[in-house]
Design a protein around this motif. Structure first.
Motif, PDB file in Angstrom:
ATOM      1  N   GLU A   4       0.783  -0.801   0.096  1.00 39.63           N
ATOM      2  CA  GLU A   4      -0.172  -0.406   0.058  1.00 39.63           C
ATOM      3  C   GLU A   4       0.944   1.004  -0.253  1.00 39.63           C
ATOM      4  OE1 GLU A   4      -2.093  -3.830   1.484  1.00 39.63           O
ATOM      5  OE2 GLU A   4      -0.336  -2.723   2.348  1.00 39.63           O
ATOM      6  N   LEU A   5       2.247   1.479   0.623  1.00 46.01           N
ATOM      7  CA  LEU A   5       3.146   2.052   0.794  1.00 46.01           C
ATOM      8  C   LEU A   5       3.756   2.333  -0.253  1.00 46.01           C
ATOM      9  CD1 LEU A   5       3.672   4.862   2.849  1.00 46.01           C
ATOM     10  CD2 LEU A   5       5.122   3.451   3.516  1.00 46.01           C
ATOM     11  N   ILE A   6       3.818   1.679  -0.930  1.00 44.53           N
ATOM     12  CA  ILE A   6       4.679   1.467  -2.411  1.00 44.53           C
ATOM     13  C   ILE A   6       3.553   1.954  -3.057  1.00 44.53           C
ATOM     14  CG2 ILE A   6       5.706  -0.048  -4.060  1.00 44.53           C
ATOM     15  CD1 ILE A   6       6.744  -1.649  -2.314  1.00 44.53           C
ATOM     16  N   ASP A   7       2.501   1.689  -3.902  1.00 45.19           N
ATOM     17  CA  ASP A   7       1.509   2.313  -3.879  1.00 45.19           C
ATOM     18  C   ASP A   7       1.334   3.504  -3.982  1.00 45.19           C
ATOM     19  OD1 ASP A   7       0.660   0.105  -5.205  1.00 45.19           O
ATOM     20  OD2 ASP A   7      -0.770  -0.625  -4.268  1.00 45.19           O
ATOM     21  N   ARG A   8       0.972   4.339  -2.553  1.00 52.80           N
ATOM     22  CA  ARG A   8       1.107   5.543  -2.458  1.00 52.80           C
ATOM     23  C   ARG A   8       2.962   6.435  -2.940  1.00 52.80           C
ATOM     24  NH1 ARG A   8       0.144   7.121   3.591  1.00 52.80           N
ATOM     25  NH2 ARG A   8      -0.036   8.729   3.214  1.00 52.80           N
ATOM     26  N   PHE A   9       3.485   5.769  -3.185  1.00 60.14           N
ATOM     27  CA  PHE A   9       4.844   6.279  -3.347  1.00 60.14           C
ATOM     28  C   PHE A   9       4.375   6.591  -4.845  1.00 60.14           C
ATOM     29  CE2 PHE A   9       6.545   6.211   0.434  1.00 60.14           C
ATOM     30  CZ  PHE A   9       7.368   7.742   0.660  1.00 60.14           C
ATOM     31  N   ALA A  10       4.311   5.257  -5.330  1.00 64.54           N
ATOM     32  CA  ALA A  10       3.622   5.021  -6.948  1.00 64.54           C
ATOM     33  C   ALA A  10       3.266   6.138  -7.881  1.00 64.54           C
ATOM     34  CB  ALA A  10       3.947   4.041  -7.528  1.00 64.54           C
ATOM     35  N   SER A  11       1.596   6.256  -6.521  1.00 64.85           N
ATOM     36  CA  SER A  11       1.245   7.571  -8.195  1.00 64.85           C
ATOM     37  C   SER A  11       1.662   8.919  -7.597  1.00 64.85           C
ATOM     38  CB  SER A  11      -0.231   7.376  -6.894  1.00 64.85           C
ATOM     39  OG  SER A  11      -0.005   8.380  -5.210  1.00 64.85           O
ATOM     40  N   LEU A  12       2.625   9.427  -6.792  1.00 65.56           N
ATOM     41  CA  LEU A  12       3.035  11.104  -6.628  1.00 65.56           C
ATOM     42  C   LEU A  12       4.118  11.086  -7.922  1.00 65.56           C
ATOM     43  CD1 LEU A  12       4.285  10.916  -3.496  1.00 65.56           C
ATOM     44  CD2 LEU A  12       2.263  11.897  -4.112  1.00 65.56           C
ATOM     45  N   VAL A  13       4.383  10.289  -8.600  1.00 63.71           N
ATOM     46  CA  VAL A  13       4.849  10.532 -10.666  1.00 63.71           C
ATOM     47  C   VAL A  13       4.550   9.832 -11.263  1.00 63.71           C
ATOM     48  CG1 VAL A  13       7.103  10.258  -9.234  1.00 63.71           C
ATOM     49  CG2 VAL A  13       6.389   8.226  -9.816  1.00 63.71           C
ATOM     50  N   GLY A  14       3.274   9.097 -11.261  1.00 63.18           N
ATOM     51  CA  GLY A  14       2.806   8.853 -12.474  1.00 63.18           C
ATOM     52  C   GLY A  14       3.311   7.455 -13.244  1.00 63.18           C
ATOM     53  N   PRO A  15       2.852   6.922 -13.849  1.00 61.86           N
ATOM     54  CA  PRO A  15       2.774   5.479 -14.962  1.00 61.86           C
ATOM     55  C   PRO A  15       4.268   5.574 -15.296  1.00 61.86           C
ATOM     56  CG  PRO A  15       0.862   6.823 -15.210  1.00 61.86           C
ATOM     57  CD  PRO A  15       1.602   7.352 -14.959  1.00 61.86           C
ATOM     58  N   GLY A  16       5.228   5.088 -14.988  1.00 58.06           N
ATOM     59  CA  GLY A  16       6.321   4.262 -15.596  1.00 58.06           C
ATOM     60  C   GLY A  16       6.951   5.328 -15.216  1.00 58.06           C
ATOM     61  N   GLN A  17       6.931   5.787 -13.838  1.00 61.48           N
ATOM     62  CA  GLN A  17       8.012   6.996 -13.856  1.00 61.48           C
ATOM     63  C   GLN A  17       8.615   6.294 -12.112  1.00 61.48           C
ATOM     64  OE1 GLN A  17       9.867   8.452 -15.291  1.00 61.48           O
ATOM     65  NE2 GLN A  17       8.428   8.668 -16.797  1.00 61.48           N
ATOM     66  N   ALA A  18       7.832   4.756 -11.722  1.00 58.76           N
ATOM     67  CA  ALA A  18       7.699   4.467 -10.263  1.00 58.76           C
ATOM     68  C   ALA A  18       8.541   2.455 -10.517  1.00 58.76           C
ATOM     69  CB  ALA A  18       6.843   4.543  -9.567  1.00 58.76           C
ATOM     70  N   LEU A  19       9.563   2.156 -10.560  1.00 60.39           N
ATOM     71  CA  LEU A  19      10.128   1.688 -11.292  1.00 60.39           C
ATOM     72  C   LEU A  19      10.779   0.451 -10.141  1.00 60.39           C
ATOM     73  CD1 LEU A  19      12.982   2.895 -12.555  1.00 60.39           C
ATOM     74  CD2 LEU A  19      11.017   2.886 -14.031  1.00 60.39           C
ATOM     75  N   SER A  20       9.786  -1.090 -10.685  1.00 59.39           N
ATOM     76  CA  SER A  20       9.934  -1.746  -9.320  1.00 59.39           C
ATOM     77  C   SER A  20      10.368  -3.177  -9.635  1.00 59.39           C
ATOM     78  CB  SER A  20       8.507  -2.508  -8.147  1.00 59.39           C
ATOM     79  OG  SER A  20       7.697  -2.404  -9.342  1.00 59.39           O
ATOM     80  N   ALA A  21      10.917  -3.580 -10.612  1.00 62.80           N
ATOM     81  CA  ALA A  21      11.307  -4.561 -11.202  1.00 62.80           C
ATOM     82  C   ALA A  21      12.535  -4.854 -11.334  1.00 62.80           C
ATOM     83  CB  ALA A  21      10.598  -4.883 -12.641  1.00 62.80           C
ATOM     84  N   PRO A  22      12.603  -6.561 -11.158  1.00 66.98           N
ATOM     85  CA  PRO A  22      14.394  -6.365 -10.464  1.00 66.98           C
ATOM     86  C   PRO A  22      15.406  -5.769 -11.958  1.00 66.98           C
ATOM     87  CG  PRO A  22      13.146  -8.039 -10.035  1.00 66.98           C
ATOM     88  CD  PRO A  22      12.379  -7.367 -11.419  1.00 66.98           C
ATOM     89  N   GLY A  23      14.901  -6.118 -13.626  1.00 68.12           N
ATOM     90  CA  GLY A  23      15.763  -5.298 -14.576  1.00 68.12           C
ATOM     91  C   GLY A  23      15.574  -4.256 -14.376  1.00 68.12           C
TER      92      GLY A  23
END
Length: 467
Positions: A4-23
């Motif tokens: 949930e917290l990761i989603d909150r942070f990710a929502s602040l920068v918009g699609p494609g700008q929150a990276l979490s995949a290992p590669g």
């Protein structure tokens, strides 16, 4: 870091700008010398100062640790998330906001590549003098956060000396707009100097007003062969006495470094007719078109030749040849990789003590690792030597690098005995943090910790670095 917290942070920068995949996060967690491999659940790439502010506001609210990162070219691990912190990449804040050739300033965002700043200055016939080997990939925010040095410190100073104003997002998300372009502003504390060299532990630099200078109209570059660092120092003294402020660079290069470049960099050529134990690269510059710097360079070299200080020398006859001379110096770190493991030290001593540092440092390292290959080079004119050591030929790389601590400790002890610094331009980061108790008096550490507690009371900005 709950989903949930990761989603909150990710929502602040918009699609494609929150990276979490290992590669996707891999380039942000590996230091390019392979000393450190970090871990993070998330890399955020904000595109505006408002987004940086929102990220830090949420981080402050939730006690989430943040590691600000520029081009990931740092050499002390300060940009690597060592305990699972979120990486805050400034790479998308890369606008040139304003250029003022009349006031000799340029206002840039933190994610601007250093070379981008150079080109923007050149477009208005000005010079931004900060010059580094990584200038094609390092970012100005990281340069300022580490108070970068480079090859032009002799004439223009460190990064700190090139800044008039800053914009900084504080740990709680507030934005300090200190983007003043004034040469004189005597109205209280110099707040910008708190954040320059702080390695992201006190705030996140998002933009800066930088000083510009007249572009050189005349330039002369020479490479001289000398017997030892004492002779190199003698040449520097002659050059400084004759050229004064027109001496813009004076770099020390060992023969082994030349050999490495010739061996591993295609197109490189031996600079002089015969090999010499050491070399000095000298650059003279002037903003005056009628400055006869070739004659001045010849006078410097003739004096040094007559004094027996210089054995041979060549003055660059063209821009291409000057670039070739500089290439021998700037490729020094890169080519060491091809020679196996390399133990690196970034240290400074008073200029007059450079020969002592090199002689004592080589002896100490050879006593620890027989057959070690010393490669000390760098900025003779300001006392900053990159005291590197390559592994003995055929040695086990991992076994050699295991001696990093003993060799570095020996060099640091000599540096401190000579009244120097264990970090001249790379910073403290994670690599040298354990040494702070040893090199700083208690009152100085107390002041640093007081500043950290005041500006980042929850300790969320780049924890585990510097202090």
């Amino acid at each position: 870091m709950t989903p949930e917290l990761i989603d909150r942070f990710a929502s602040l920068v918009g699609p494609g700008q929150a990276l979490s995949a290992p590669g996707d996060i891999e380039p942000f967690i590996v230091e390019h010398r392979d000393l450190y491999r970090g871990v993070t659940p998330l890399v955020l790439r904000p595109g505006t100062v408002a987004e940086v502010s929102a990220i830090l506001r949420l981080a402050h609210e939730t006690g989430t640790a943040i590691v600000p990162q520029g081009g990931n070219t740092g050499l002390v691990g300060g940009q690597i998330p060592h305990a699972g912190e979120i990486v805050l990449s400034l790479s998308r804040l890369n606008a040139i906001r304003a250029v003022d050739p009349e006031g000799d300033t340029i206002t840039v965002e933190a994610g601007c590549i250093l070379d981008q700043v150079h080109r923007a200055a050149e477009a208005v016939d000005r010079l931004f003098p900060l010059s580094l080997g990584a200038e094609g990939s390092c970012q100005i925010g990281g340069n300022l956060s580490t108070n970068a040095g480079g090859t032009a410190v002799l004439a223009y100073g460190n990064a700190r000396d090139l800044v008039l104003g800053l914009e900084v997002v504080l740990a709680d998300g507030r934005v300090w707009n200190g983007l003043r372009a004034l040469r004189k502003d005597n109205t209280g504390y110099s707040l910008k100097d708190l954040f320059i060299g702080a390695e992201g532990t006190l705030g996140v630099i998002t933009a800066a007003v930088l000083k510009l200078f007249p572009r050189p109209r005349a330039q002369a570059t020479a490479l001289a062969g000398v017997a030892d660092p004492a002779a190199a120092l003698g040449l520097f003294r002659i050059a400084r006495a004759k050229a004064g402020g027109q001496l813009t660079a004076c770099e020390l290069i060992p023969r082994i470094g030349i050999d490495f470049v010739l061996r591993h960099s295609a197109g490189s050529r031996d600079p002089l007719a015969e090999p010499h134990p050491w070399y000095v690269l000298i650059e003279l510059s002037s903003p005056l078109e009628d400055a006869d710097l070739d004659a001045l360079m010849q006078a410097i070299l003739e004096h040094a030749l007559e004094a027996g200080i210089v054995a041979d020398a060549a003055v660059a006859a063209s821009i291409d040849q000057a670039r070739d001379f500089w290439g021998l110096r700037l490729k020094m770190s890169e080519v060491q990789r091809a020679e196996g493991g390399s133990i690196k030290n970034d240290v400074s001593v008073p200029v007059a003590r450079v020969p002592d540092l090199i002689a004592r440092g080589i002896a100490a390292a050879e006593a620890i690792v027989p057959g070690i290959r010393p490669v000390p080079f760098g900025h003779l004119g300001d006392g900053n030597i990159h005291f590197n050591f390559s592994q003995p030929p055929g040695a086990d790389r991992a076994g050699f690098l295991a001696q990093w601590g003993p060799v570095t400790d020996a060099i640091d002890a000599i540096v401190l005995d000579l009244g120097g610094s264990i970090s001249a331009e790379h910073g403290i980061g994670h690599l040298k943090r354990h040494l702070m108790e040893r090199i700083k008096p208690p009152v100085e550490l107390e002041l640093m910790r007081t500043l950290k507690a005041a500006l980042d009371p929850k300790g969320i900005l780049n924890p585990g670095k510097v202090v």
